[in-house]
Design a protein around this motif. Structure first.
Motif: not given
Ligand SMILES: NC(=O)c1ccc[n+]([C@@H]2O[C@H](COP(=O)([O-])OP(=O)(O)OC[C@H]3O[C@@H](n4cnc5c(N)ncnc54)[C@H](OP(=O)(O)O)[C@@H]3O)[C@@H](O)[C@H]2O)c1
Length: 827
Positions: A264-266, A287, A331, A358-359, A382, A406, A435, A450, A479, A482-485
Motif C-alpha cells: 500500500r502507499g507510495i 506485517r 488497520r 515484519d522487516a 520501503n 527503518k 527516505g 521519523y 507525496w 498518498v501514504g503515511l503523511i
C-alpha cells in the motif's frame, strides 16, 4: 489524492508549481556533498550556561566536560541507562524518571550528545536503543522549559557523530552510521523547540583528540547545522541539482524485486509500475496476514466503510477504548487498501505477490530473502511508520518503534543478503532505501523520530556501499495525499508535494540508474521555516526558493528573541564599508543608514512573525513609519539595528508592529499583510492634488541629506506643474549588497530614497533633516517577486512635497507604490 500531469525524470517543469493543485509542484533532484568551509566564527558564549553531557565514551565525556568548564559553562553528566539498575528497555519508565530528577536538580541550557559509542555491525543493529532513549528522555525532561523559552541565544542541542569528518558524504565509508539517528533528531528539533539552536558535529578519528574544543566552538556558532572536521579542516554539506543517470540495469521477466512494505502507499504504486513495465516478479510485504475475504468491512464501498468506522467509534464494541477502536479502524482501512491493490494487480495479470514479513524481525527477513536470493535484482527498503505528534507526548516505545522500522529493517536486509562465503548482495544490483527530506533538512512538527530514522538510512546506505552492497537512499518530500503523511495540509506548509505520477517515474529511473549514494527530491519550499533554518543550510543551492531564503536570512540578522506566530526580535550589524548601499547617505556630513535600508529590514520582520498556520499573506502597506535619522548614524562605521516585531489579527488583516532601535530608539512602523495577491492598483497617472506653487527643486544636499549616488542614482527632478517628478533607475540587489545571493527587498528601495529626497525639499533653508514620517506606504502588484524586483528597472516618482503625497509607477504607468503623509522634519 490528486495525480497531476506527468513530467519526465528531469522534465521541463522542474521547480515550477503545477497549476491544478497548488499544494503540488514538480520536484528538483539534489545531491549533497561535503565542501570545505571557513573556520567557525563563534558569535555566542557558553559562560554561565548549564550544559548536560551524555552518550559516547567516558573519555569523550571527560574531554567535553573539561572544555566546557574552560569556556565558563557548568557541565553536568546526565544519567545513562547504565545508571538505572536493570533498565529493561524503552518500556521501562525509570529512565524518564532519572532524567526528570536530573533536570529538576537544575535547569539545562544546552545538551552535548555524544551518541552511540563503538563501530557498527549489522549483527548488532540495536546498539542505538539505550543511548537514544537517554537522548529522548533528556529532551523530554527539558521540553516544557525549552518550548517556553523565547531567548534565542540560551538553548542548544549539539550531536557529535563519527562518520569520518565529512558527515559520511565523501564516499569513504562510515564507521558509525547510527550517528545518523542523532543527526536527524537534531535537525528536527527546531520545529518543536523553536529557540533551540542545533548542530551536528562530525569528527574524524584524528580530530577526536580535540573534541572538547570543537564542541565549544561549534556550540557558539549558530551558522550551519552540519559540520565536520578532518585533520583540522572544517567542512559543511552543500546541495546542488544533478540529473539522474541513464538506465544501467535492465529488469526482465523472472527477475525479482523485493519490497519491505509495498502493498500500500507510495511503495505500492512503484511495485505496480515495475511489475507492469518490466513484467518482473515483485514481492511486497507487510506485517499482517491478509484478512479473510468474508470480512464484511472488506466488501463495503468507501461511504459505507466511513459510516461503519464512525458507528464503531460511537458504539464501541466490547467496551474498547476510543483509541483502540480508532487503531482498528485505521488497520482495516490499511488492509482494504492492500487487498484492493493486490486484486487490481491480479486482475491485470501482474506477477505481484504479498508475503507476511515484519522487516524488524531478523529471522523473518532472512527466511523471506533466502529462497528469492538467486533471482533478486533490487531490494527496496520501503517500510516505515510515523507517529506525528510532539516529542513530549511520545513514549520511548513509540519513538524507538519509528526508528526501528527503518534501521533494524535495513540491518536485517543487509544481514540476510550476506552470501554464504561472507560476500554481500547475492548479485543484487541495488538496495534502494526510501527516505525522507525530514531527515536531510528537518521534518515537520512531530517528526523528530521519523527524521532520525530517515537520516540514519542514508548513513547506513553509505556504510553498506563501502562494504560492497550498492545502496541508494531517496529522500522524498511529501507525496500528494498518498501514504503515511497524516496531516497533509500541515505538511505542505513546509513544502509542496510531489505528484504520484512524477514520484513513481523518478523512483523507477533512480532504481534503473542504480547509482549508489543519496538523492533528495524537493519541491517548492514553504514558509514554515524556523529563523535559524536558512542559515543552517546556507550551502543549499540550485533551487528557485534560495533567493527568498537568502533574503529572509539576510534581513533577519541575528535572532535574539522569538515566539512563533507572535513576535521576533533580531539584530542586524551593519558595517558601512561592507556593502555599497550602506555608504550611500550622509546627514549633515554624518554617515547614516539610509531610510530605504531601514524599511526593507523592518518590512522583512513579517517573514518571521507569521500568522498561525502560515497562510500565504502579502505585504500590502507600511503604516505610521516614523524614524529619527540621528539614531541611524554610524558610530565609527558600525551600527547595530534591533528590530522587534509583534503580530496580531486586526480587521481581517495581519498586522505586525515593529519597533526599531540602535543604541537609542529609532522609531517604528506597522506592517499590514493580507491574503489578496494584489494591493493598491492606482490611480497611476493621476497625481495627488497639492498647492499651486511650483515645488523647490532638490539639488546637491537637501536639508543636509546627501546621497553618494553609487547605488541610488537620484536626481533629474523636474517640476511638473505643482508636482515634483523624477525618473529613477532602481538599484539592483547586486549593486546594493556584496553577497553572492543578494537579498531582494520587499519594496523598491531606490524609490523610497527618492521620495525622502523629494520630501526633504520642504525643510526650510538651513535646516537639517532629522525625522522622516511616512503615514502610509501602500504596495501594488504581487509583491517583491514581481514588479518591484524583476521587470521594473526604471520608475517614475511623482509627488507633492507640501501635500506629502507620492506615487511610484513603472515608466509604462503601472502603479508600484503610493505614499501619503510623507514628511521630513528638521530638528
Ligand atoms: N508518503 C509520503 O509522503 C512519504 C514521503 C517521504 C517518504 N516516505 C516513505 O515512504 C515509505 C512508504 O511510506 P508510505 O507513505 O507509503 O506509508 P504507508 O502507506 O503507511 O506504507 C508504509 C508501508 O510500510 C509497511 N511497513 C511498516 N512497518 C513495517 C514493518 N516493520 N515491516 C514490514 N512492512 C512494514 C506497511 O505495511 P503494514 O502496515 O501492512 O505492515 C506499509 O506497506 C516510508 O518509508 C516513508 O517513510 C513517504
Amino acid at each position: 489524492m490528486s495525480v497531476t500531469e506527468a513530467t519526465g525524470p528531469d522534465g521541463a517543469t522542474e521547480g515550477r508549481p503545477e497549476a491544478a493543485d497548488t499544494s503540488v509542484s514538480a520536484v528538483l533532484r539534489h545531491r549533497w556533498r561535503p565542501v570545505e568551509t571557513a573556520p567557525a566564527v563563534p558569535s555566542l558564549s557558553l559562560k554561565g550556561r548549564s550544559v548536560a553531557v551524555l552518550g559516547g565514551t567516558a573519555e569523550q565525556r571527560d574531554g567535553v566536560v573539561a572544555a566546557l568548564a574552560t569556556a565558563g559553562a557548568s557541565p553536568r553528566l546526565a544519567p545513562t541507562t547504565g545508571d538505572v539498575a536493570g533498565w529493561s528497555g524503552p518500556e521501562d519508565s525509570r529512565l524518564a524518571e532519572a532524567m526528570a530528577a536530573f533536570v529538576a536538580a537544575g535547569p539545562v541550557d544546552g545538551i552535548v550528545d555524544l551518541g552511540v559509542a563503538g563501530a557498527f555491525s549489522a549483527a548488532e543493529p540495536d546498539l542505538w536503543v539505550a543511548p537514544f532513549c537517554a537522548t529522548v528522555a533528556l529532551v523530554q525532561a527539558t521540553y516544557d522549559d525549552w518550548v517556553a523559552e523565547d531567548d534565542a541565544r540560551r538553548l542548544f542541542y549539539l550531536a557529535v557523530t563519527r562518520m569520518g569528518g565529512r558527515l559520511g558524504y565523501d564516499g569513504q565509508g562510515v564507521e558509525q552510521p547510527l550517528g545518523g539517528i542523532w543527526s536527524g533528531f537534531a535537525k528536527g528539533l527546531p520545529q518543536e523547540l523553536p529557540n533551540c539552536r542545533v548542530k551536528v558535529l562530525d569528527v574524524a578519528p584524528p580530530d577526536l583528540g580535540r573534541l572538547g574544543e570543537l564542541v565549544v566552538t561549534e556550540a557558539c556558532t549558530p551558522e550551519l547545522y552540519e559540520v565536520g572536521y578532518r585533520n583540522g579542516r572544517r567542512a559543511a554539506l552543500a546541495a546542488a541539482t544533478e540529473p539522474v543517470g541513464p538506465p544501467a540495469v535492465t529488469l526482465r521477466p523472472g527477475d525479482v524485486v523485493l519490497f519491505t512494505g509495498g502493498a500500500r502507499g507510495i511503495g505500492a504504486a512503484v511495485a505496480r509500475r515495475l511489475a507492469e513495465r518490466h513484467r518482473c516478479r515483485v514481492v511486497v510485504t507487510g506485517r499482517s496476514p491478509l484478512p479473510d475475504a468474508s470480512e464484511p468491512w472488506l466488501g463495503m464501498d468507501e461511504e459505507a466503510f466511513r459510516r461503519d468506522a464512525t458507528d464503531r467509534l460511537r458504539h464501541r464494541p466490547d467496551g474498547r477504548s476510543v483509541a483502540e477502536v480508532r487503531r482498528e479502524n485505521e488497520r482495516r482501512a490499511d488492509l482494504r487498501e492492500v487487498v484492493a491493490n493486490l486484486a487490481a494487480a491480479r486482475a491485470d495479470g501482474l506477477d505481484l505477490e504479498y508475503r507476511v514479513c515484519d522487516a524488524t524481525d531478523a529471522e523473518a527477513v532472512a527466511a523471506l530473502v533466502r529462497p528469492l536470493a538467486a533471482r533478486l535484482k533490487f531490494v527496496v527498503h520501503n517500510a516505515g511508520i510515523a507517529s506525528p505528534t510532539r516529542l513530549r507526548n511520545k513514549s520511548l516505545v513509540t519513538v524507538t518503534g519509528v526508528v526501528r522500522a527503518k534501521v533494524a529493517g535495513f540491518a536485517n536486509l543487509v544481514a540476510a543478503l550476506e552470501g554464504p562465503a561472507g560476500g554481500v548482495g547475492h548479485g543484487v544490483e541495488l538496495l534502494c532505501n526510501v527516505g525522507s527530506v525530514s531527515g536531510r533538512v528537518g521534518g515537520t512538527l512531530g517528526q523528530v523520530d521519523y527524521a532520525a530514522a530517515n537520516e540514519a538510512l542514508t548513513r547506513l546506505g553509505f556504510w553498506a556501499t563501502a562494504g560492497g552492497l550498492p545502496v541508494t537512499t531517496m529522500c522524498w518530500t511529501t507525496w500528494a495525499r498518498v501514504g503515511l503523511i497524516g496531516n497533509y495540509d500541515a505538511a505542505i506548509r513546509w513544502g509542496t508535494a510531489v505528484s504520484l505520477q512524477e514520484g513513481v517515474t523518478r523512483w523507477e529511473a533512480e532504481m534503473l540508474a542504480a547509482r549508489p549514494g543519496e538523492v533528495m527530491f524537493l519541491g517548492r519550499i514553504g514558509r514554515a521555516l524556523s529563523p535559524r533554518q536558512p542559515g543552517g543550510f546556507a550551502k543549499f543551492r540550485d533551487h528557485p526558493d534560495v533567493v527568498w531564503m537568502a533574503s529572509a536570512r539576510h534581513h533577519l540578522g541575528e535572532i535574539v528573541r522569538f515566539v512563533p506566530f507572535r513576535s521576533a526580535t533580531s539584530v542586524n550589524r551593519f558595517r558601512r564599508g561592507d556593502h555599497p548601499c550602506l555608504g550611500e547617505l550622509t546627514v549633515g556630513g554624518a554617515p547614516t543608514l539610509p531610510v530605504g535600508v531601514v524599511l526593507e529590514h523592518a518590512a522583512a520582520v513579517a517573514d518571521w512573525v507569521a500568522m498561525e498556520g502560515w497562510p500565504e499573506l502579502h505585504l500590502r502597506e507600511l503604516r505610521d513609519v516614523h524614524l529619527d535619522l540621528d539614531a541611524l548614524r554610524f558610530d565609527e562605521g558600525e551600527l547595530a539595528l534591533t528590530k522587534s516585531g509583534t503580530g496580531r489579527s486586526l480587521d481581517g488583516q495581519w498586522v505586525v508592529d515593529v519597533e526599531l532601535a540602535t543604541s537609542r530608539p529609532v522609531g517604528g512602523l506597522r506592517l499590514v499583510l493580507a491574503a489578496e495577491r494584489t494591493g493598491w492598483e492606482g490611480p497611476a497617472a493621476t497625481a495627488p492634488a497639492g498647492p499651486p506653487s511650483p515645488p523647490v527643486m532638490p539639488e546637491g544636499a537637501v536639508a543636509g541629506l546627501r546621497w553618494r549616488g553609487a547605488v541610488h542614482r537620484l536626481g533629474g527632478w523636474e517640476a511638473r506643474g505643482h508636482l515634483l517628478g523624477a525618473r529613477v533607475p532602481l538599484a539592483r540587489p547586486s549593486d546594493a549588497w556584496m553577497h553572492t545571493s543578494p537579498p531582494r527587498a520587499p519594496l523598491p528601495v531606490t524609490a523610497v530614497e527618492a521620495i525622502v529626497q523629494g520630501a526633504a525639499t520642504t525643510v526650510p533653508a538651513g535646516g537639517r533633516a532629522r525625522w522622516v514620517r511616512l503615514g502610509s506606504v501602500r504596495l501594488a502588484g504581487e509583491g517583491p517577486g514581481s514588479a518591484l524586483n524583476a521587470d521594473a528597472t526604471v520608475v517614475d516618482v511623482v509627488g507633492s512635497p507640501p501635500a506629502g503625497a507620492w506615487r511610484v509607477t513603472t515608466t509604462g504607468g503601472r502603479p508600484l507604490l503610493a505614499c501619503e503623509g510623507v514628511e521630513v522634519l528638521a530638528s
